[in-house]
Design a protein around this motif. Structure first.
Motif, PDB file in Angstrom:
ATOM      1  N   UNK A  59     -16.013  38.695 -24.459  1.00  0.00           N
ATOM      2  CA  UNK A  59     -16.195  38.663 -23.207  1.00  0.00           C
ATOM      3  C   UNK A  59     -17.060  37.737 -22.774  1.00  0.00           C
ATOM      4  N   UNK A  60     -18.224  37.701 -23.470  1.00  0.00           N
ATOM      5  CA  UNK A  60     -19.302  36.652 -23.430  1.00  0.00           C
ATOM      6  C   UNK A  60     -18.684  35.049 -23.619  1.00  0.00           C
ATOM      7  N   UNK A  61     -17.924  34.951 -24.687  1.00  0.00           N
ATOM      8  CA  UNK A  61     -17.310  33.849 -24.843  1.00  0.00           C
ATOM      9  C   UNK A  61     -16.331  33.129 -23.914  1.00  0.00           C
ATOM     10  N   UNK A  62     -15.539  34.425 -23.575  1.00  0.00           N
ATOM     11  CA  UNK A  62     -14.504  34.109 -22.110  1.00  0.00           C
ATOM     12  C   UNK A  62     -15.347  33.413 -20.989  1.00  0.00           C
ATOM     13  N   UNK A  63     -16.109  34.326 -20.680  1.00  0.00           N
ATOM     14  CA  UNK A  63     -16.875  33.881 -19.369  1.00  0.00           C
ATOM     15  C   UNK A  63     -17.604  32.507 -19.791  1.00  0.00           C
ATOM     16  N   UNK A  64     -18.110  31.993 -20.714  1.00  0.00           N
ATOM     17  CA  UNK A  64     -18.715  30.978 -20.847  1.00  0.00           C
ATOM     18  C   UNK A  64     -17.573  29.863 -20.648  1.00  0.00           C
ATOM     19  N   UNK A  65     -16.413  30.030 -21.269  1.00  0.00           N
ATOM     20  CA  UNK A  65     -15.261  29.252 -21.182  1.00  0.00           C
ATOM     21  C   UNK A  65     -14.626  29.185 -19.547  1.00  0.00           C
ATOM     22  N   UNK A  66     -14.906  30.257 -18.895  1.00  0.00           N
ATOM     23  CA  UNK A  66     -14.421  30.037 -17.431  1.00  0.00           C
ATOM     24  C   UNK A  66     -15.452  29.320 -16.575  1.00  0.00           C
ATOM     25  N   UNK A  67     -16.665  29.585 -16.991  1.00  0.00           N
ATOM     26  CA  UNK A  67     -17.553  28.938 -16.346  1.00  0.00           C
ATOM     27  C   UNK A  67     -17.404  27.212 -16.434  1.00  0.00           C
ATOM     28  N   UNK A  68     -17.146  26.919 -17.768  1.00  0.00           N
ATOM     29  CA  UNK A  68     -17.047  25.471 -18.005  1.00  0.00           C
ATOM     30  C   UNK A  68     -15.820  24.926 -17.160  1.00  0.00           C
ATOM     31  N   UNK A  69     -14.696  25.660 -17.154  1.00  0.00           N
ATOM     32  CA  UNK A  69     -13.441  25.356 -16.656  1.00  0.00           C
ATOM     33  C   UNK A  69     -13.680  25.361 -15.102  1.00  0.00           C
ATOM     34  N   UNK A  70     -14.607  26.441 -14.568  1.00  0.00           N
ATOM     35  CA  UNK A  70     -14.744  26.482 -13.244  1.00  0.00           C
ATOM     36  C   UNK A  70     -13.220  26.651 -12.503  1.00  0.00           C
ATOM     37  N   UNK A  71     -12.662  27.583 -13.165  1.00  0.00           N
ATOM     38  CA  UNK A  71     -11.429  28.159 -12.708  1.00  0.00           C
ATOM     39  C   UNK A  71     -11.504  29.845 -12.813  1.00  0.00           C
ATOM     40  N   UNK A  72     -11.256  30.733 -11.967  1.00  0.00           N
ATOM     41  CA  UNK A  72     -11.180  31.687 -12.127  1.00  0.00           C
ATOM     42  C   UNK A  72      -9.980  32.801 -11.845  1.00  0.00           C
TER      43      UNK A  72
END
Length: 258
Positions: free
Chosen positions: A169-182
């Protein structure tokens, strides 16, 4: 006009990236990072080993019970304990090992003539009983092999899976933050990948816990069966000793009458 052209292109690219997401188990595993793959691989190996132990334990406990039943029938139908002892060249199960250990101690005392002194008989019976208890403890330790592993898997595997989930989940949230897409299409694969570790942890823990509880009950019953056999064995030896004493007394009385 340019903005109207770019948005459809971005939408097409986004749709292409969404369709490219593989939500199968292998796809989720391949999308995980090194730590996530390590956790999942470790849990899979633990699960395979757990099932191998479960099948092995089930077969061995079944054999132990059938061999115990067979030997008890031989023990009670045998006319002489010495003859039964001579037929057993090598103990094939814990119950035979208990019998052989007790008979070996009993014969050793008999061959040394220790039964001639009535004061030694109680000590000899106590020694035999002690040997039987030591043998039972040693044999039960062998029967209980891998039980600690099953208990450990049942208690630790869910926490290992939970660690993989938290890390995912931490890894996923980091990827979401980098993609700036929720959007759900972006969030869902990472969350599914993270939850895969917990699922595999439960797959390993549930059979291990169930098998541990079942085998613990079966092993406890088998241990009680060995204890009961040891008590019956000591009682039989004591009766044989009393019969021998009675025969000797009758022989001495007949010799005196003559």
């Amino acid at each position: 006009m340019d903005a109207q052209v770019v948005n459809p292109v971005n939408a097409i690219q986004l749709a292409g990236s969404i369709s490219a997401n593989d939500l199968s188990l292998m796809g989720l595993f391949g999308h995980a990072d090194l730590i996530g793959k390590t956790v999942i691989t470790g849990l899979l190996m633990i699960s395979i080993l757990t099932w191998a132990i479960i099948f092995d334990k089930a077969v061995k406990i079944g054999r132990l019970k059938s061999k115990a039943t067979y030997f008890e029938e031989r023990f009670w139908s045998s006319g002489s304990l010495d003859m039964l002892y001579d037929k057993i060249k090598r103990p094939a199960d814990p119950m035979q090992a208990v019998f052989v250990a007790g008979m070996k101690e009993w014969r050793g005392a008999h061959d040394k003539g220790q039964f001639a002194n009535p004061g030694n008989r109680n000590n000899i019976q106590a020694r035999v009983d002690r040997v039987l208890q030591v043998t039972i403890g040693r044999e039960m330790a062998m029967v209980e092999t891998w039980m600690t592993f099953l208990a450990s898997v049942g208690s630790v595997a869910p926490f290992i899976g939970l660690f993989g989930t938290v890390w995912g989940i931490m890894h996923s949230f980091i990827g979401i933050a980098q993609a700036q897409n929720t959007s759900l299409a972006v969030v869902a694969p990472g969350i599914a990948e993270a939850l895969l570790a917990t699922a595999i942890g439960l797959v390993a823990a549930i059979p291990a816990t169930t098998a541990y509880n079942k085998f613990s009950t079966e092993i406890s019953r088998y241990g009680a069966r060995l204890e009961n056999f040891a008590n019956d064995f000591v009682a039989t030896l004591s009766r044989n000793l009393e019969d021998t004493r009675a025969e000797r007394a009758e022989g001495e009385a007949g010799w005196r009458r003559k």
